[in-house]
Design a protein around this motif. Structure first.
Motif, mmCIF file in Angstrom:
data_model
loop_
_atom_site.group_PDB
_atom_site.id
_atom_site.type_symbol
_atom_site.label_atom_id
_atom_site.label_comp_id
_atom_site.label_asym_id
_atom_site.label_seq_id
_atom_site.Cartn_x
_atom_site.Cartn_y
_atom_site.Cartn_z
ATOM 1 N N SER A 145 0.840 -1.195 0.000
ATOM 2 C CA SER A 145 0.000 0.000 0.000
ATOM 3 C C SER A 145 0.878 1.250 0.000
ATOM 4 C CB SER A 145 -0.876 0.004 1.254
ATOM 5 O OG SER A 145 -0.047 0.150 2.408
ATOM 6 N N ALA A 146 0.237 2.387 -0.129
ATOM 7 C CA ALA A 146 0.947 3.669 -0.061
ATOM 8 C C ALA A 146 1.644 3.816 1.288
ATOM 9 C CB ALA A 146 -0.029 4.817 -0.298
ATOM 10 N N GLN A 147 0.989 3.353 2.347
ATOM 11 C CA GLN A 147 1.578 3.425 3.687
ATOM 12 C C GLN A 147 2.837 2.552 3.770
ATOM 13 O OE1 GLN A 147 -1.126 2.516 6.904
ATOM 14 N NE2 GLN A 147 0.511 2.427 8.404
ATOM 15 N N ASP A 148 2.808 1.374 3.153
ATOM 16 C CA ASP A 148 3.981 0.489 3.132
ATOM 17 C C ASP A 148 5.157 1.164 2.426
ATOM 18 O OD1 ASP A 148 2.587 -1.607 4.401
ATOM 19 O OD2 ASP A 148 1.864 -2.378 2.472
ATOM 20 N N ILE A 149 4.875 1.868 1.342
ATOM 21 C CA ILE A 149 5.936 2.545 0.593
ATOM 22 C C ILE A 149 6.531 3.669 1.436
ATOM 23 C CG2 ILE A 149 6.441 3.953 -1.444
ATOM 24 C CD1 ILE A 149 4.313 2.193 -2.902
ATOM 25 N N GLN A 150 5.674 4.380 2.162
ATOM 26 C CA GLN A 150 6.165 5.451 3.032
ATOM 27 C C GLN A 150 7.045 4.872 4.141
ATOM 28 O OE1 GLN A 150 5.735 8.770 2.328
ATOM 29 N NE2 GLN A 150 7.312 8.942 3.882
ATOM 30 N N GLU A 151 6.649 3.739 4.710
ATOM 31 C CA GLU A 151 7.448 3.078 5.745
ATOM 32 C C GLU A 151 8.786 2.621 5.190
ATOM 33 O OE1 GLU A 151 5.171 -0.022 7.652
ATOM 34 O OE2 GLU A 151 3.566 1.382 8.169
ATOM 35 N N THR A 180 -4.720 2.729 -6.848
ATOM 36 C CA THR A 180 -5.144 2.803 -5.445
ATOM 37 C C THR A 180 -4.353 3.833 -4.653
ATOM 38 O OG1 THR A 180 -3.622 1.066 -4.719
ATOM 39 C CG2 THR A 180 -5.798 0.363 -5.498
ATOM 40 N N MET A 181 -3.388 4.489 -5.280
ATOM 41 C CA MET A 181 -2.540 5.445 -4.558
ATOM 42 C C MET A 181 -2.130 6.624 -5.436
ATOM 43 S SD MET A 181 0.861 3.030 -4.207
ATOM 44 C CE MET A 181 0.004 1.665 -3.475
ATOM 45 N N PRO A 182 -3.092 7.421 -5.854
ATOM 46 C CA PRO A 182 -2.756 8.548 -6.724
ATOM 47 C C PRO A 182 -1.794 9.544 -6.071
ATOM 48 C CG PRO A 182 -5.047 8.673 -5.991
ATOM 49 C CD PRO A 182 -4.519 7.346 -5.570
ATOM 50 N N GLY A 183 -1.882 9.728 -4.770
ATOM 51 C CA GLY A 183 -0.973 10.633 -4.074
ATOM 52 C C GLY A 183 0.464 10.162 -4.145
ATOM 53 N N THR A 184 0.665 8.872 -3.965
ATOM 54 C CA THR A 184 2.014 8.293 -4.046
ATOM 55 C C THR A 184 2.535 8.391 -5.471
ATOM 56 O OG1 THR A 184 1.574 6.781 -2.225
ATOM 57 C CG2 THR A 184 3.374 6.195 -3.692
ATOM 58 N N GLU A 238 6.499 10.904 -8.676
ATOM 59 C CA GLU A 238 6.635 11.407 -10.037
ATOM 60 C C GLU A 238 6.626 10.290 -11.082
ATOM 61 O OE1 GLU A 238 10.074 13.960 -10.073
ATOM 62 O OE2 GLU A 238 9.187 15.329 -8.623
ATOM 63 N N ILE A 239 5.673 9.379 -10.928
ATOM 64 C CA ILE A 239 5.535 8.275 -11.875
ATOM 65 C C ILE A 239 4.834 8.811 -13.117
ATOM 66 C CG2 ILE A 239 4.517 6.006 -12.281
ATOM 67 C CD1 ILE A 239 4.858 5.542 -9.237
ATOM 68 N N ARG A 240 5.555 8.818 -14.225
ATOM 69 C CA ARG A 240 5.043 9.387 -15.480
ATOM 70 C C ARG A 240 4.221 8.393 -16.264
ATOM 71 N NH1 ARG A 240 10.866 11.353 -17.109
ATOM 72 N NH2 ARG A 240 10.820 9.151 -17.548
ATOM 73 N N SER A 241 4.547 7.103 -16.139
ATOM 74 C CA SER A 241 3.809 6.064 -16.860
ATOM 75 C C SER A 241 4.073 4.733 -16.181
ATOM 76 C CB SER A 241 4.236 6.017 -18.333
ATOM 77 O OG SER A 241 5.579 5.610 -18.446
ATOM 78 N N VAL A 242 3.290 3.753 -16.560
ATOM 79 C CA VAL A 242 3.496 2.398 -16.060
ATOM 80 C C VAL A 242 3.738 1.499 -17.256
ATOM 81 C CG1 VAL A 242 2.214 2.615 -13.909
ATOM 82 C CG2 VAL A 242 0.989 1.976 -15.985
ATOM 83 N N PRO A 243 4.484 0.421 -17.071
ATOM 84 C CA PRO A 243 5.099 -0.020 -15.828
ATOM 85 C C PRO A 243 6.280 0.859 -15.424
ATOM 86 C CG PRO A 243 5.810 -1.417 -17.637
ATOM 87 C CD PRO A 243 4.785 -0.465 -18.198
#
Length: 119
Positions: free
Chosen positions: A5-11, A56-60, A65-70
């Protein structure tokens, strides 16, 4: 790869871990192919490989600064040290990650047939 999750990435950033985070969207065909490549590469390195659905994490996605996926981002000591958008081949991916992540140690299996205890 473990879904985070976004929280996991922040941790991850706060605790200064070394890890690779694969950002994707579920309906992206290129993401599915890149996920398979990343899954293979994961077995070569001794580091956490995580995946995150940016829907699920537009803020992250904006913060990172993710411009595209993958997109594969390599974190070391809480900072991004490499961002990869192009997943051309497994050898190319290995080359771009080499030196950023520790390699998995290859343990040789002992051959019991040559031991003195066998008759």
């Amino acid at each position: 790869m473990k879904e985070v999750s976004a929280q996991d990435i922040q941790e991850l950033k706060n605790n200064g871990s070394t890890a690779a985070v694969f950002f994707y969207t579920p309906l992206c065909g290129t993401c599915q192919m890149a996920s398979q490549m990343t899954g293979y590469v994961e077995t070569i390195f001794d580091a956490a490989f995580l995946q995150a659905d940016i829907n699920t994490m537009p803020g992250t996605a904006q913060e990172e600064e993710i411009r595209s996926v993958p997109c594969l981002k390599v974190f070391s000591k809480g900072r991004i040290v490499r961002t990869i958008y192009a997943f051309e081949s497994i050898p190319s991916l290995l080359k771009r990650l080499h030196g950023l992540l520790p390699l998995t140690e290859i343990k040789e299996e002992q051959d019991d047939e040559g031991s003195e205890n066998s008759s």
